[in-house]
Enzyme design. Structure first.
Site, PDB file in Angstrom:
ATOM      1  N   HIS A 153       0.623  15.100 -21.489  1.00 22.44           N
ATOM      2  CA  HIS A 153       1.521  14.198 -20.766  1.00 22.44           C
ATOM      3  C   HIS A 153       0.943  12.796 -20.632  1.00 22.44           C
ATOM      4  CE1 HIS A 153       4.621  17.103 -19.375  1.00 22.44           C
ATOM      5  NE2 HIS A 153       3.651  17.946 -19.667  1.00 22.44           N
ATOM      6  N   ASP A 361       0.052   4.314 -19.636  1.00 30.74           N
ATOM      7  CA  ASP A 361       0.822   5.448 -19.115  1.00 30.74           C
ATOM      8  C   ASP A 361       1.284   6.294 -20.299  1.00 30.74           C
ATOM      9  OD1 ASP A 361       2.049   6.951 -17.120  1.00 30.74           O
ATOM     10  OD2 ASP A 361       2.932   5.199 -16.155  1.00 30.74           O
TER      11      ASP A 361
END
Ligand code: ADQ
Length: 471
Positions: A153, A361
């Protein structure tokens, strides 16, 4: 049809799922036989030999407890003080304690030992995130022959940052025991491929380490998304509308700039407030007509670097308040609590600017959710870090370098001054992209690739679409 087994650090709790990811994975398990496996959230004197199986809100959940020491070394230690900062290219914030690796491996071994007896030969296992990199290797060591996929992720690091991680070679060898590795963005696949193709010998010479064989592992980008239409509905739901009305009463004519994050150094929060400070300093006309709301509940607050980020954010918010606030106007509000999705959706819809500026991110679902919640007749503008995986999905956002606070301040000004027509055009493109990358298709796409043909629902939909286009 094969069962799906989802494995993650934590299992979902009771009550409505907090995030789109949990909702999507619940849906996978709602449509297919299978169960979710992970840590129970409980600390025990000694780890129990077998997993407890419970049925919570229609889901089968198998959980194990961990000892305090193991959990600390595995979670706060190796996962979040070494892997998280290194994968986010913040080696300056990594703390390396050699013994944490043993705890990390040991927890992965315990996961494998407790999971194996629950597995049937044709189960498809989907492992989530950096806490569990060694799990496939540990399962295979115990004899598992199942198809096992891994989804990362967070971003994959550049080669230099990877080499700074203790035992990186073993971790990469662990990754080669998966059948499929999913990454968020093409940049992550490129970084992984760079490592796989140019493997360096380990630090201490003498013996040259064996090259890791990735020939049986498929690696690809599967960008995660949200459910943008669900956010559109939530934004006009009674709870969403209540939040909008509450905010409208307090904002009056001021336009809202909104940030929503976990309080984490990867999210670029002090830099973001500094950019806002520059916006106010460079554009006196905007004072009294804008307001920044930053929602950032603390996370991992047992880790020193998180406390420091929180202090840095407090300091800069105080500085901006001290400099610009007037008896009857405050430039910003900083809220340290989490909100439910309906309230968030209302805030997103009201915000003229969604300010999403992480320093790095994996994806950033807030960007997707902000897009989903906009009013099509009067949409806001997404100001987005080019270092979020979301930048690959949303080129029509105003993309900024979050380290360059002058550039972010200028993007904020452009966003606030943007005419309605341009806002609409950009938003329509963003919404199309958010729909194309919705979280249901993400989950089905990954599982389809991991076990082709096992996923009846998507194959059928695909076949029908194909037939329709041929016809
Ligand atoms: P996170 O770093 O947690 O996740 P992100 O994708 O931004 O980051 O947010 C995940 C969810 O948390 C979103 O659904 C959001 O609504 C919710 N959330 C964030 N701040 C909140 C707040 N203040 N109040 C309430 N809810 C809040 C990791 C990776 C990301 C990746 C996700 C999913 O770091 O890059 O996008 O996993 O893969």
């Amino acid at each position: 049809m094969s069962r799906i087994v989802i494995v993650s650090n934590r299992t979902p709790g009771k009550g409505p799922a907090a995030g789109g990811l949990a909702v999507a994975l619940r849906k996978v398990l709602g449509e297919r036989e299978g169960f979710w496996f992970g840590w129970s959230g409980k600390l025990a004197e000694a780890p129990p030999p077998e997993a407890r199986i419970e049925h919570i809100d229609g889901l089968s959940i198998a959980q194990i407890d961990l000892t305090r020491d193991d959990h600390h070394a595995y979670y706060a230690g190796f996962s979040n003080s070494i892997l998280w900062p290194s994968f986010h290219l913040r080696l300056d914030l990594a703390t390396i304690e050699g013994h944490w690796y043993e705890g990390y491996r040991s927890v992965n071994r315990q996961f494998a030992r407790s999971l194996l007896p629950l597995l049937r030969p044709d189960d498809i296992v989907w492992v989530h995130d950096y806490h569990l990199i060694p799990l496939a290797a540990e399962l295979r060591h115990l004899g598992a022959r199942n198809r096992i996929g891994f989804y990362l992720h967070i971003p994959f690091p550049t080669a230099d940052a990877l080499y700074a991680i203790p035992h990186h070679e073993e971790l990469m060898r662990d990754l080669s025991r998966y059948d499929l590795i999913g990454m968020q963005a093409k940049r992550d696949v490129a970084a992984f491929t760079e490592f796989a193709e140019h493997q360096m010998p380990s630090t201490f010479g003498g013996h040259r380490s064996r090259i890791i064989d990735f020939s049986r592992t498929e690696v690809d980008a599967f960008p995660i998304g949200s459910d943008p239409d669900a956010f559109a509905r939530l934004a006009v739901s009674p709870a969403g509308t209540k939040m909008i009305n509450r905010m409208k009463r307090s904002l009056g004519d001021q336009r809202l700039i909104l940030g929503v994050d976990r309080l984490d150094y990867s999210k670029g929060l002090p830099q973001r407030v500094e950019a806002y400070e520059k916006l106010l300093a460079n554009n006196a006309r905007l004072r009294r007509s804008v307001h920044l709301l930053q929602v950032a509940p603390p996370s991992r607050d047992g880790i020193k670097e998180y406390q420091e980020t929180s202090d840095a954010l407090d300091a800069i918010c105080g500085r901006v308040m001290g400099h610009f606030a007037e008896p009857d106007w405050q430039p910003l509000t900083y809220v340290k609590r989490a909100y439910g999705q309906p309230s968030l959706a209302g805030l997103y819809r009201l915000a003229r600017v969604g300010l999403v500026t992480p320093l790095r991110d994996g994806m950033n679902l807030v960007a997707h959710e902000y897009v989903g919640a906009q009013n099509p007749d009067d949409p806001g503008v997404l100001v987005l870090s080019r270092f979020a995986g979301a930048a690959e999905i949303f080129p029509e956002a105003l993309l900024v370098n979050p380290f360059d606070t002058d550039e972010t301040a200028e993007a904020l000004r452009l966003a606030l001054d943007m005419p309605l027509e341009e806002r609409k055009q950009r938003w329509q493109a963003l919404m199309q992209a958010a729909r194309r990358h919705n979280v249901d298709d993400w989950a089905m796409g990954f599982l389809d690739r991991l076990a082709p043909g096992a996923n009846a629902r998507t194959s059928t939909t695909r076949d029908i679409l194909y037939l329709a286009s041929v016809a």
